[in-house]
Design a protein around this motif. Sequence first.
Motif, PDB file in Angstrom:
ATOM      1  N   ARG A  45       5.705  32.189  53.160  1.00 52.51           N
ATOM      2  CA  ARG A  45       4.656  32.959  52.515  1.00 52.51           C
ATOM      3  C   ARG A  45       4.838  34.432  52.861  1.00 52.51           C
ATOM      4  N   TYR A  95      -1.601  33.348  46.507  1.00 52.76           N
ATOM      5  CA  TYR A  95      -2.783  32.979  47.270  1.00 52.76           C
ATOM      6  C   TYR A  95      -3.661  34.202  47.534  1.00 52.76           C
ATOM      7  N   ALA A  97      -6.612  35.719  49.931  1.00 51.56           N
ATOM      8  CA  ALA A  97      -7.031  35.507  51.312  1.00 51.56           C
ATOM      9  C   ALA A  97      -8.035  36.573  51.717  1.00 51.56           C
ATOM     10  N   ALA A 110      -0.384  37.329  57.376  1.00 52.06           N
ATOM     11  CA  ALA A 110      -1.013  36.078  56.954  1.00 52.06           C
ATOM     12  C   ALA A 110      -1.860  35.518  58.093  1.00 52.06           C
ATOM     13  N   TRP A 116      -8.626  31.180  52.854  1.00 52.65           N
ATOM     14  CA  TRP A 116      -7.551  31.106  51.861  1.00 52.65           C
ATOM     15  C   TRP A 116      -7.989  30.312  50.647  1.00 52.65           C
TER      16      TRP A 116
END
Length: 126
Positions: A45, A95, A97, A110, A116
């Motif tokens: 990611r 994604y 977040a 991250a 998320w």
Amino acid sequence: QVQLVESGGGLVQAGGSLTLSCTASIRTFGEHGMNWFRQAPGQEREFVAAITWSGDRAFYAHSVEGRFTLSRDNAKNTLYLQMNSLKPEDTAVYYCAADGRVHGPPDMRAGGMDYWGKGTLVTVAA
């Protein structure tokens, strides 16, 4: 319970555009920094973009700078990612977040995110 729901993904030709949305069920949405990350098949990611809680500043990964624009509407609890000039290498699950800190500084990690979404798939055909 905090929920982040992404939408707007799909299949697009190279050079095309898509706008992703993320709607958050956070009562204090306007007090939290928000980010987008993406994960391509077989890859880790990676950070895409971040926006401050107030929306006054946005930060981008080098790979998307100049092509992607991040914005937010705090009245609608919604985050937007406008993606232009898409390339096949942009293909990934994207994604949304949220940083759980109130009025925290931007965080591109991250591991710094507390909430998320489940992601939305963007496929860019050559």
